[in-house]
Each structure stands twice: as structure tokens, then as C-alpha cells.
Design a protein around this motif. Sequence first.
Motif, PDB file in Angstrom:
ATOM      1  N   THR A  32       0.915  -1.281  -0.050  1.00 26.53           N
ATOM      2  CA  THR A  32       0.055   0.148  -0.002  1.00 26.53           C
ATOM      3  C   THR A  32       1.027   1.243   0.043  1.00 26.53           C
ATOM      4  O   THR A  32       0.705   2.248  -0.929  1.00 26.53           O
ATOM      5  N   GLY A  33       1.820   1.247   0.680  1.00 29.64           N
ATOM      6  CA  GLY A  33       2.969   2.556   0.853  1.00 29.64           C
ATOM      7  C   GLY A  33       3.356   2.738  -0.462  1.00 29.64           C
ATOM      8  O   GLY A  33       3.650   3.710  -0.749  1.00 29.64           O
ATOM      9  N   ASP A  34       4.012   1.268  -0.880  1.00 29.64           N
ATOM     10  CA  ASP A  34       4.664   1.539  -2.345  1.00 29.64           C
ATOM     11  C   ASP A  34       3.700   2.258  -3.089  1.00 29.64           C
ATOM     12  O   ASP A  34       4.140   2.987  -3.971  1.00 29.64           O
ATOM     13  N   ARG A  35       2.658   1.959  -3.227  1.00 29.93           N
ATOM     14  CA  ARG A  35       1.785   2.383  -4.409  1.00 29.93           C
ATOM     15  C   ARG A  35       1.461   3.708  -4.350  1.00 29.93           C
ATOM     16  O   ARG A  35       1.581   4.713  -5.001  1.00 29.93           O
ATOM     17  N   PRO A 184      -3.841  11.037  -8.610  1.00 30.22           N
ATOM     18  CA  PRO A 184      -4.561  10.425  -9.590  1.00 30.22           C
ATOM     19  C   PRO A 184      -4.581   8.754  -9.363  1.00 30.22           C
ATOM     20  O   PRO A 184      -3.958   8.333  -8.563  1.00 30.22           O
ATOM     21  N   THR A 185      -5.652   8.367  -9.778  1.00 27.72           N
ATOM     22  CA  THR A 185      -6.010   6.917  -9.564  1.00 27.72           C
ATOM     23  C   THR A 185      -5.780   6.011 -10.701  1.00 27.72           C
ATOM     24  O   THR A 185      -5.575   4.814 -10.403  1.00 27.72           O
ATOM     25  N   GLU A 186      -5.489   6.510 -12.060  1.00 28.34           N
ATOM     26  CA  GLU A 186      -5.362   5.534 -13.081  1.00 28.34           C
ATOM     27  C   GLU A 186      -4.196   4.557 -13.026  1.00 28.34           C
ATOM     28  O   GLU A 186      -4.355   3.360 -13.135  1.00 28.34           O
ATOM     29  N   GLY A 187      -3.058   5.352 -12.577  1.00 26.49           N
ATOM     30  CA  GLY A 187      -1.824   4.488 -12.249  1.00 26.49           C
ATOM     31  C   GLY A 187      -2.134   3.279 -11.389  1.00 26.49           C
ATOM     32  O   GLY A 187      -1.581   2.206 -11.722  1.00 26.49           O
ATOM     33  N   THR A 188      -2.727   3.401 -10.509  1.00 26.31           N
ATOM     34  CA  THR A 188      -2.864   2.303  -9.492  1.00 26.31           C
ATOM     35  C   THR A 188      -3.707   1.144 -10.196  1.00 26.31           C
ATOM     36  O   THR A 188      -3.544  -0.027  -9.986  1.00 26.31           O
ATOM     37  N   GLU A 189      -4.794   1.746 -10.702  1.00 26.97           N
ATOM     38  CA  GLU A 189      -5.878   0.533 -11.504  1.00 26.97           C
ATOM     39  C   GLU A 189      -4.678  -0.081 -12.396  1.00 26.97           C
ATOM     40  O   GLU A 189      -4.909  -1.409 -12.434  1.00 26.97           O
ATOM     41  N   ARG A 190      -4.107   0.599 -13.097  1.00 31.04           N
ATOM     42  CA  ARG A 190      -3.361  -0.086 -14.285  1.00 31.04           C
ATOM     43  C   ARG A 190      -2.236  -1.047 -13.761  1.00 31.04           C
ATOM     44  O   ARG A 190      -2.149  -2.210 -13.913  1.00 31.04           O
ATOM     45  N   TRP A 191      -1.587  -0.603 -12.537  1.00 32.39           N
ATOM     46  CA  TRP A 191      -0.709  -1.458 -11.777  1.00 32.39           C
ATOM     47  C   TRP A 191      -1.370  -2.642 -11.166  1.00 32.39           C
ATOM     48  O   TRP A 191      -0.942  -3.623 -11.206  1.00 32.39           O
ATOM     49  N   LEU A 192      -2.618  -2.450 -10.672  1.00 31.19           N
ATOM     50  CA  LEU A 192      -3.285  -3.802 -10.104  1.00 31.19           C
ATOM     51  C   LEU A 192      -3.464  -4.620 -11.111  1.00 31.19           C
ATOM     52  O   LEU A 192      -3.281  -6.062 -10.930  1.00 31.19           O
ATOM     53  N   ARG A 193      -4.028  -4.133 -12.145  1.00 31.83           N
ATOM     54  CA  ARG A 193      -4.469  -5.125 -13.324  1.00 31.83           C
ATOM     55  C   ARG A 193      -3.167  -5.924 -13.890  1.00 31.83           C
ATOM     56  O   ARG A 193      -3.170  -7.015 -14.286  1.00 31.83           O
ATOM     57  N   LEU A 208     -11.868  -2.659  -7.202  1.00 30.93           N
ATOM     58  CA  LEU A 208     -12.970  -2.472  -6.732  1.00 30.93           C
ATOM     59  C   LEU A 208     -12.881  -1.839  -5.457  1.00 30.93           C
ATOM     60  O   LEU A 208     -13.620  -0.864  -5.024  1.00 30.93           O
ATOM     61  N   ALA A 209     -12.041  -2.421  -4.599  1.00 31.63           N
ATOM     62  CA  ALA A 209     -11.751  -1.988  -3.306  1.00 31.63           C
ATOM     63  C   ALA A 209     -11.334  -0.704  -3.276  1.00 31.63           C
ATOM     64  O   ALA A 209     -11.519   0.144  -2.568  1.00 31.63           O
ATOM     65  N   PHE A 210     -10.376  -0.406  -4.133  1.00 31.58           N
ATOM     66  CA  PHE A 210      -9.672   0.846  -4.082  1.00 31.58           C
ATOM     67  C   PHE A 210     -10.567   1.826  -4.658  1.00 31.58           C
ATOM     68  O   PHE A 210     -10.862   2.964  -4.074  1.00 31.58           O
ATOM     69  N   ARG A 211     -11.620   1.764  -5.608  1.00 31.30           N
ATOM     70  CA  ARG A 211     -12.615   2.665  -5.866  1.00 31.30           C
ATOM     71  C   ARG A 211     -13.616   3.008  -4.824  1.00 31.30           C
ATOM     72  O   ARG A 211     -13.933   4.006  -4.665  1.00 31.30           O
ATOM     73  N   THR A 212     -13.787   1.751  -4.199  1.00 38.21           N
ATOM     74  CA  THR A 212     -14.769   1.901  -3.003  1.00 38.21           C
ATOM     75  C   THR A 212     -14.296   2.731  -1.888  1.00 38.21           C
ATOM     76  O   THR A 212     -15.060   3.605  -1.658  1.00 38.21           O
ATOM     77  N   GLY A 213     -12.786   2.531  -1.688  1.00 36.14           N
ATOM     78  CA  GLY A 213     -12.404   3.621  -0.515  1.00 36.14           C
ATOM     79  C   GLY A 213     -12.414   5.090  -1.188  1.00 36.14           C
ATOM     80  O   GLY A 213     -12.731   5.966  -0.546  1.00 36.14           O
ATOM     81  N   HIS A 214     -12.198   5.173  -2.580  1.00 37.16           N
ATOM     82  CA  HIS A 214     -12.046   6.648  -2.837  1.00 37.16           C
ATOM     83  C   HIS A 214     -13.493   7.323  -2.858  1.00 37.16           C
ATOM     84  O   HIS A 214     -13.783   8.276  -2.489  1.00 37.16           O
ATOM     85  N   ALA A 215     -14.510   6.276  -3.196  1.00 36.69           N
ATOM     86  CA  ALA A 215     -15.746   6.690  -3.368  1.00 36.69           C
ATOM     87  C   ALA A 215     -16.453   6.971  -1.808  1.00 36.69           C
ATOM     88  O   ALA A 215     -17.125   8.055  -1.692  1.00 36.69           O
ATOM     89  N   TYR A 216     -15.970   6.240  -0.763  1.00 36.09           N
ATOM     90  CA  TYR A 216     -16.312   6.709   0.468  1.00 36.09           C
ATOM     91  C   TYR A 216     -15.798   7.835   0.868  1.00 36.09           C
ATOM     92  O   TYR A 216     -16.675   8.680   1.632  1.00 36.09           O
ATOM     93  N   GLY A 217     -14.554   8.052   0.328  1.00 30.13           N
ATOM     94  CA  GLY A 217     -14.181   9.806   0.874  1.00 30.13           C
ATOM     95  C   GLY A 217     -14.876  10.899   0.247  1.00 30.13           C
ATOM     96  O   GLY A 217     -15.313  11.940   0.857  1.00 30.13           O
TER      97      GLY A 217
END
Lengths: 624, 360
Positions: A32-35, A184-193, A208-217
Amino acid sequence: MATTVNPGTAPQRRDRVVIRFAGDSGDGMQLTGDRFTAEAAAFGNDLATLPNFPAEIRAPHGTLAGVSSFQLHFADHDILTPGDRPDVLVAMNPAALKANVGDLPAGGVLIVDTDEFTPRNLAKVGYATSPLDDASLEPFTVHEVAMTSLTTAALEPLGIGKKDAERSKNMFALGLLAWMYGRPTEGTERWLRDRFARRPEIAEANVLAFRTGHAYGETTEAFAVTFEVAPAVLPDGTYRQVSGNTALAYGLVAAARRAGLPLFLGSYPITPASDILHELSRLKRFGVTTFQAEDEIAGIGAALGAAYGGALGVTTTSGPGLSLKSEAVGLAVMTELPLLVVDVQRGGPSTGLPTKTEQADLLQAVFGRNGEAPVPVVAPSSPADAFDVAVDAARIALTYRTPVLLLSDGAIANGSEPWRVPEEDDLPDLTVEFAAAPNGPDGRFLPYARDPETLARPWAVPGTPGLEHRIGGLEKADETGDISYEPANHERMVRLRQAKVDGIAVPDLEVDDPTGDAPVLVLGWGSTAGPIGAAVRRLRTAGHRVARAHLRHLVPLPGNTEAVLRSYRTVVVPEMNLGQLAFLLQGRFAVPVESETKVAGLPFGAAELAARLTPYVTKEQVTA
Amino acid sequence: MTTDLGMPALGGLDLVPAADGPQKAKDYTSDQEVRWCPGCGDYAVLAAVRSFLPTLSIRRENTVFVSGIGCSSRFPYYLDTYGMHSIHGRAPAIATGLAVSRPDLSVFVVTGDGDALSIGGNHLIHALRRNVNMTILLFNNRIYGLTKGQYSPTSEVGKVTKSTPLGSVDHPFDPVALALGAGATFVGRAMDSDRKGLSAVLEAAARHRGSALVEIYQDCPIFNDGSFDVLRRPDDAESRVITVRHGEPVTFGTDGRWAVVRRGFDLDVAPTAEVAPEDVVVHDATDAGLAYALARLTGQDLGHAVFGVLRQVQRSTYDDLSRAQVQQAVESGDADLGALLHGSDPWTVRDGVVTTAAAR
Ligand code: SF4
């Protein structure tokens, strides 16, 4: 992404932020920290990181011993350390809270996963009642978020197992922080895939978990305020984020390329050096051979064998491994072959603290061999600097035909920062010439005849006709290299080997003394560069005159070292050992040196070090 | 690793450049004075090696001898090839690095029973299991010579030495059995004084692709005098010395008086006259079980001792496979250092303006 639901408030500007992710070793905090680090880098912030994790791969779940954390400092200006105390602490369980909350200053932001605050988990770390229910957390802005259940609920439609769903909660935390700091979020999504390419369902769960956390905020009132840390305007250039182990591996590859030699790594896995082996084993396309040996001694033995055959031989290890390699380093001294020995220092003695940092191998590197066995010693000051130091170590080894010890440490190895990427053509030319013809009278080959400038002996690799010769660990006769037990010859050879190392060209020590009249010099080496720089900045801001300098070359020391030391009334040497450089300088130059030491397995904090240095500067200020 | 990379079955010397013309033992003799004790078995081995090396017809400068520490490890100084007299026990490790990075060299390791089996035991077994292309000459005199007479890991139980005044209580290694256990693809044994037998085994070992271990029984007249005499005196040797040749029945003694026969999983010796010809063991150097049984036939009391090539099989070598991986990667042509250093998410700063991947 969903549209912003909380558009009301403009982001608040911050010039720097320190975030610490803390959880169980199984919670994926390092990842998580690395990302987040990668996102900060891609955004153009300056940054520094400090991973801190247990030596056990999976320490008992939910215990203090199992807490793993990752601290990231990112800013809109150049920063020097991973930060002392976090502005934001993410605690994924009670153990992580207990182990880290002491570092959170009043007013700090605390985000906890309430799902993990069960009676059982609380009891494991000795909380009689939940700290969420008493007054102990009052000084902080606490966000109680049911991260685990929010994640599993969001992932339910995917139909993946409960375990896998729960495991994605770290991405929820990352998504929430990404929202808070406008990352920015695209990098992390690309990296996860990419990372989970072979298990697309897991990749989707994490996204989806990443987006959920973002949307929660976005949708939660409590997180209405977001923060902005602008990109840092560093000197012109192209940058990337790099860890010390990676930079070091790249430096070795670049050095071999500039020398026109194949790179050969002989190594045995050891924390925290193994990532260099991993990195180089993926770089075979650059002509890199990696050999995972049966032990530390075989690692250096094979590297020396490869060097004898004309390769750039390297071995990588940590303290316990360096102990085992001592005898072979001595053989490299005697045979005068180029060889790089990398020691990524960790807490010692013995097995010590494998995942923590320390600088206590300095005297072992300088002296730790039988007989008079001088070896050049160099040390990087930061993760990015490991690249340049690796190239410089290769320069010394190849030019002077000697083993070179490179002292990195755990903080450099696992920490990361922006690195101004060099152009290949700007790197030094390390071309070497092998001996091709006899160099002695009557067409004889003299393997120990020396270059008058460098005192280096010829590098005559097997396969060269007419230069057949024998080398080894027995004392060599001057020039011929034959076995010799002659007293006068031994005396001469011991002094020649010493003179060769003493004569290695190293740049003068640069002193940073803005007022030009500082009474105190703070001198460091290795990874203390960051904390020293940050501490000195604080002292100067407080109006003190203080100079600083940093040693990259420990053996030989820069030619002006003694003059520099003598030109300051007080010299303070902070190091993560019990005063090894201080001891070395006092022994060498008979100058008084004040030693400030720390051996906690963690780097100095900037404020901590500034406080330690304050008495020296205030005393001098009064007497000045 | 058993992956078939479709590589041609190479010989041990196939990548080593050939000599321009005929060579002599003299060409391989260095100018250094030989300093073993008078009567030392090492002299005979040195003479055999100097005369067998020219028969390999490879370039002298492409021949390297790496040794450890011990009397026999002085060997490289006496040969006019490249050589390294290294540190105690580590020669196989150094030779591994050299052999992996230089396929054009014929790499020899010279070691002793203490060097190879005590302090360097780990390196020996790993070199053998990896099957790195090198020829290991293990001089076994069953004693520590250079340190003046302590028992070694091949000394027999009960041996009285300077460090075992009441007799050694240490059980010895059999180097051949150890090598077989480590997965060696070539294991042979010879006697220092048997020039012909020694040269034949050494030549086969040098031509073998992979790690070849040759144990050489060597006399140390100073500290372990006559330790192999029962194998040298014709009367004793008659019933003890067994020489094996691939594809031939294993008989020995005058006119093949004795024969080796099977007893369960082990071997035994019987008078040939009392054995049906089909019951005489025929040596098969590819038969792992047979090689081990032959090794076991050699007792620490030297009641019998088996010489010759006990095992020889083809298996891919570590160095060939390692080089193939590197070469394949190099040939993929993707060695862009700039791209490596820049990574996937670089950003630039120009005149105070930060351009990030996100912005692009
Ligand atoms: S001590 Fe023994 S092995 Fe060593 S040189 Fe003398 S006779 Fe040979």
C-alpha cells in the motif's frame, strides 16, 4: 470514477505531509505504501520513505510483533527524510494503533479499521477497553471506518472468497487516502491489473476495493476536506522514483556497460540485500549473469573467479555475510583483482535485526580481515545516490585492480525517493584494457609490475597467449608474482598494497557552510545524510551558524579531510553505531570529535537530531 | 534442471580453442622449483598431468588450474598454464565463477582430502550437483600434510596422529560415494604411481562435459607413509585392486582370477572359476546403483579398491544452461539502458514546470 459528491470545499494546500500506513504483516502495508509512493512520484512530489517491518514472514496475527508499517513523506519542495512523526496514521488493527499512536502528534489524523477492534484483537495487545471508546484518542481527529466490512460488501457481487475479499481492504485504505490527497487513480488501477494479470478476478477485486475507498471519501461528510500537495520544483531533469536496492542494481549494470564488461553477480540470499539479486536476475538482457551460490563464501568466490576471467565481479550481502566473506576479500586484496563487495548493513551483531537499519559494519569493512589488507570503502547517502556510488565503486575497482566495499544500509535499500535519471553518455567512461603482451625484459610477463600512476597491476585474463601466470594468496614477489617469503619483499609488498589504496583518487570533501564562519561542523556518512541535512536546516532556521559535510569515501578519506576537521572548533559525527567513524577520524588525525549515536534499528529523526545538535551550536554561539 | 534446450551434446573441451600444433610436457612445465618432500606422491601426479595435458590438444593459455590450500594445492605453480592458488576449500566456488563466465577455458580444480572434504565440503557437493564444466583432481593421502600430520576426513577409524594420540574416533568419507551421492556425472579413481591408469582417467574426465571428480590415491611418505602400500605391492594388490572398464566384465588379479558378483543390492568378490560367466558383473558407467555398489566395495581398510571410471553420464551443465539464458535474453535485443533507468513513470522538470505522466 463517480462524480464528486462533495464539491463544496476547495482542497487545502499543504507544503508537506507524512502518512504512515500500519497494520498486520499480512495486511499488505508495504505494498500500500509503495503504491501511494508511486502515485506521489507520478504526481511530481518530492518524497522519502521508511518501510519498517518484522523479520518474521508472518508473525502471529494481530500481535505487536507482527505490526508492519510504511511511512511516506511527500512535499512540494525538496525534503531530506521520511519524516519524524506522521500527520496521518492509518491503523488497520489495535496492534498497529498501539505500536504507532505514540508517534502521532496532537491534532494528527487517525484512520482506523473499526472491524478489527474486536474484544479478541484488543485483548491480544493488552487493551482492556477499546481505545475508540475512551478518551485516549481525544487529541486526534479520528475517522472510524469499517474498512473490512465495507470492502467485503462492495466485493460481494464479484463472488470471490471471503478471505480474498478481506485481503483487499488495504486497497480500500489506499483509495481513501488517494481521495483525501487528490492523487491520480489511473496508475494504481493499471498497476493492479498488471500485477494480478494471471488472476483477473483478484485484480478486479482490488480495483473495486480501491474505488470503493475513494468513493467512500467522496461521499462521506467527515472527509469533505481534501488536501493538495503541489508537485515539487526540483532542478531541471527527468525524474523517477527509485529504491536504494534498485538504484544500486542499475548502477552495477550501467558500470558494466560503461566498462564494456559482462556483469557477474555471485550472491547468497540475505535480508536486506536480496532485492539486488532479484533485480539483477531479471536483467540478463544486459549481459548480466547471476549465480545464487550455496553460501556467502561461494558467492564471493564465484565473483572473484569471474573477475579473474575478465568480468565485473560483484557479490552482495549483509553484515553476517560480510563476516563470512572476509577471507575471500583478503584473497582479492592479495591477487589484486577488481571486485565489488556490497554490504547492505542491518542491525547486529550476529543475526541481530535483519529488517532494521544500522551503520555498525564500518570498522569491519575498513579493518575486518587478517593481516594488513587495505580495501577502499564507499557509502551512498540516499537511495538514489546508490546508483552513483555503485558506478564509482566500479571505477575504483577497475582502475586500481582492487576489491571495493560498498556500504549501503537497510534504510537506503528499502527507502525510495525521486532520482534525476542520468543520460548514459554522462556516466564516466570505465573502459579497461586487459594485458595483451609481455611487459618485462626478455619477453617475460610480470603480473605484479605496476602502473606508475595508479600502482595497479596488469589484468591478464586466461586465454591470452604468452601471459600464462599463477596468482594466489601466498605473498608475492614484487613484479614477478612468484611465491616469496623474503622479509624485505613482504615489507615492500605490504606497503605497496597500502600505498595503492591510499593513492586512489577521490574528490575533496565539500563543506556546506553558508555563513562561512560556523564554529560547528556536522560530519556524516551513509544514510544519516538525510537526517543531518534536515536537522542542520532546522538549526540554521533557528539562527545558528552550522556547517555540514558528508563522506562518500571512507577509505581512502578525501585529501582535505584533516584540514576540514581542523578548521572547525567543534566537529560532531552522528552515526547509527557506537561511534565508529568518530573513532576512525580520531585515530587517524588525532583531532577531537564529538560522537552522537543511535542504535535503535531506525534512522535519526530530524527533530531528534536537531535537539541532539543544539547543545553544540548554542555552546559555541555563546563562546564565539 | 532437466529442460531440454535442444542443445547439442557437447564434449568437455568442445568450446576450448585447439592448439596450433603438437605440444610437449615441457611446454606445460613452469620455471618454478617444485617444493614437495622427496618421495611425495604429488611428483608422480605432476609428471602424469604434464604429459597428459598435451594430449588434449587445446591451447595452453586456455587451460586454468585453480587450487585450494594444502600440499597438493601448490600444483598450479608448477604448470605453465593460467592458475590460481586460492584459499582453503574454496577452489570449486572460484572455478564455478570462472567456468560460467568463460566457456572457452578448460578449468581444473586441484584439491586434497582436507581441502575438498572438510573445509570445502559444501562447495564440492554443490559443484558436483550443478554439474559445472570442470575437472576436479582430489588428492587423497588420508592425512593433513601441510599442517604436519593431523587426521583427515578420509583417515581410517583408530588412526593415531598428532591430534588423535589415542586413535581417531571419526568415521571417514569415501570421496567416490560422496560424489555419487551429490549427483556427480563423472566419478573416477586412480593411483598416483599408475601413470597409464591415471592419465586415462584424467583424459576421460577432462573430455567430459560437466563436473568430473577424480580421486587420486596419493602417498604422503612424511606423515602417512605407505598408506596405500597394500595396493602397490604386487602380492597384496593381486586380490585388492579392481580396475573397471565400461562394457567389460569386472575381473581382476592375474589372468582375471577374481570376479565381482552381485549379492543383493551389494557386490562381492568370488574366484572367477567358481562363478558362471553370466554372473560376473559387467561394468556399466551409466548405472548409478552399480557405481554406488562399486564405491561400497572399497572399504576403509582397502580390502578392495576400485579404479577407473566408475560413473559417467550426460546431464545438462549449470554453466551451459546459465549462459543460454543470458544469451537468449541478450539476443532478444531489448537492452535499452535509458529505458531501464527511466522506468515506467518518469516525470520531468523544466524551468520550474513539472510534467508528470498523469498530466500527459
Ligand atoms: S607432507 Fe606429505 S603430502 Fe605434503 S609434500 Fe610432504 S610428502 Fe607430500
